[in-house]
Design a protein around this motif. Structure first.
Motif, mmCIF file in Angstrom:
data_model
loop_
_atom_site.group_PDB
_atom_site.id
_atom_site.type_symbol
_atom_site.label_atom_id
_atom_site.label_comp_id
_atom_site.label_asym_id
_atom_site.label_seq_id
_atom_site.Cartn_x
_atom_site.Cartn_y
_atom_site.Cartn_z
ATOM 1 N N CYS A 73 -5.850 5.882 4.076
ATOM 2 C CA CYS A 73 -7.015 5.483 3.274
ATOM 3 C C CYS A 73 -8.086 4.842 4.147
ATOM 4 O O CYS A 73 -9.290 5.091 3.974
ATOM 5 C CB CYS A 73 -6.583 4.513 2.177
ATOM 6 S SG CYS A 73 -5.550 5.250 0.889
ATOM 7 N N SER A 74 -7.667 4.005 5.095
ATOM 8 C CA SER A 74 -8.607 3.358 6.004
ATOM 9 C C SER A 74 -9.322 4.379 6.869
ATOM 10 O O SER A 74 -10.542 4.309 7.069
ATOM 11 C CB SER A 74 -7.861 2.337 6.875
ATOM 12 O OG SER A 74 -8.730 1.725 7.799
ATOM 13 N N ALA A 77 -11.910 6.222 4.876
ATOM 14 C CA ALA A 77 -13.101 5.394 4.676
ATOM 15 C C ALA A 77 -13.945 5.344 5.939
ATOM 16 O O ALA A 77 -15.181 5.443 5.895
ATOM 17 C CB ALA A 77 -12.687 3.982 4.253
ATOM 18 N N LYS A 78 -13.303 5.212 7.089
ATOM 19 C CA LYS A 78 -14.024 5.189 8.361
ATOM 20 C C LYS A 78 -14.852 6.456 8.556
ATOM 21 O O LYS A 78 -16.015 6.410 8.961
ATOM 22 C CB LYS A 78 -13.037 5.060 9.531
ATOM 23 C CG LYS A 78 -12.624 3.662 9.909
ATOM 24 C CD LYS A 78 -11.623 3.747 11.061
ATOM 25 C CE LYS A 78 -11.194 2.376 11.526
ATOM 26 N NZ LYS A 78 -12.245 1.681 12.238
ATOM 27 N N ILE A 81 -17.979 6.416 6.222
ATOM 28 C CA ILE A 81 -18.972 5.336 6.277
ATOM 29 C C ILE A 81 -19.706 5.299 7.607
ATOM 30 O O ILE A 81 -20.898 4.991 7.676
ATOM 31 C CB ILE A 81 -18.292 3.985 5.979
ATOM 32 C CG1 ILE A 81 -17.752 4.001 4.541
ATOM 33 C CG2 ILE A 81 -19.254 2.826 6.177
ATOM 34 C CD1 ILE A 81 -16.928 2.801 4.160
ATOM 35 N N THR A 158 -12.140 -6.555 4.553
ATOM 36 C CA THR A 158 -11.940 -5.373 3.711
ATOM 37 C C THR A 158 -10.609 -4.715 4.017
ATOM 38 O O THR A 158 -9.894 -4.259 3.107
ATOM 39 C CB THR A 158 -13.079 -4.362 3.927
ATOM 40 O OG1 THR A 158 -14.325 -4.998 3.622
ATOM 41 C CG2 THR A 158 -12.902 -3.129 3.041
ATOM 42 N N LEU A 162 -7.758 -3.905 1.340
ATOM 43 C CA LEU A 162 -7.335 -2.514 1.158
ATOM 44 C C LEU A 162 -5.837 -2.352 1.370
ATOM 45 O O LEU A 162 -5.139 -1.729 0.560
ATOM 46 C CB LEU A 162 -8.107 -1.612 2.128
ATOM 47 C CG LEU A 162 -7.721 -0.127 2.139
ATOM 48 C CD1 LEU A 162 -7.978 0.500 0.775
ATOM 49 C CD2 LEU A 162 -8.494 0.618 3.224
#
Length: 223
Positions: A73-74, A77-78, A81, A158, A162
């Motif tokens: 998930c991280s 997101a990276k 973004i 964050t 998360l």
């Protein structure tokens, strides 16, 4: 990036440069060593849970799985973004204590903080007393990423949130089916499956399926 967050990053990095060299080195090492220690604790929690009831064993096995899901998930997101690392983006900041990650290795959220939080919470759910160790470990690992100069404070904050949320969700959704799988493995004719799942509680205290589909403990029917 917000002025407050950039100012806090500069302040933490100034503090880092003012600390003794041995402490700087310790924090540099901790950002990676902490991950190894979490892995060791996963193995310890699994070994302990092999003699626990199926639900406890399921949680112990789900802890590293949830950590892996949180990492994915991280990473997703990276990639969406694309936030530049503060060691390149914040003007007037002191140089980082470690090499700034290459361009394209984005900053938000912090993978280390996400993994640390997911592992800490998963281990605490599997072995409650470990929470007094793993939660401070995760917070220190998150802070170390700002300390060495490769993340903003909001990146690690964050990441901590998360990792925590993903682990709580995975454990909540999968513990019950995981317990059923554990029962099946413990009653399986496959020796490797029985070894992995363990013998369950001493004295035959594991769950077995009684007649009529009801569950009883210790192999006896409850009436």
């Amino acid at each position: 990036m917000g002025t407050i967050d950039s100012d806090l990053y500069r302040s933490i990095l100034r503090f880092a440069h003012d600390t003794p060299s041995w402490f700087q080195h310790l924090m540099e090492v901790w950002t990676e060593l902490g991950l190894l220690l979490f892995a060791v604790l996963f193995v310890a929690a699994w070994g302990r849970a092999r003699r626990g009831d199926p639900r406890a064993f399921a949680v112990a096995v789900l802890a590293p799985l949830a950590t892996a899901v949180a990492y994915v998930c991280s990473e997703l997101a990276k990639s969406g973004i694309d936030e530049e690392r503060p060691c390149r983006a914040v003007s007037g900041a002191l140089p980082p204590l470690v090499d700034c990650p290459v361009y394209g290795d984005w900053s938000f959220p912090s993978n280390h903080a996400t993994i640390a939080a997911a592992a800490a919470v998963g281990l605490a759910l599997a072995w409650r007393r470990l929470g007094f160790l793993t939660v401070p470990m995760a917070i220190l690992m998150a802070f170390s990423r700002v300390f060495v100069g490769v993340h903003y404070p909001h990146d690690v904050a964050t990441g901590l949130v998360l990792g925590t949320l993903v682990t709580l969700l995975v454990v909540r959704l999968l513990t019950r089916p995981g317990a059923r799988v554990t029962e099946a493995m413990r009653g399986s004719g496959n020796g490797l499956a029985r070894w992995f799942a363990g013998p369950g509680p001493a004295g035959g205290g594991g769950y077995v399926v009684a007649s009529g589909g009801r569950r009883a403990r210790g192999g006896a029917h409850r009436r």
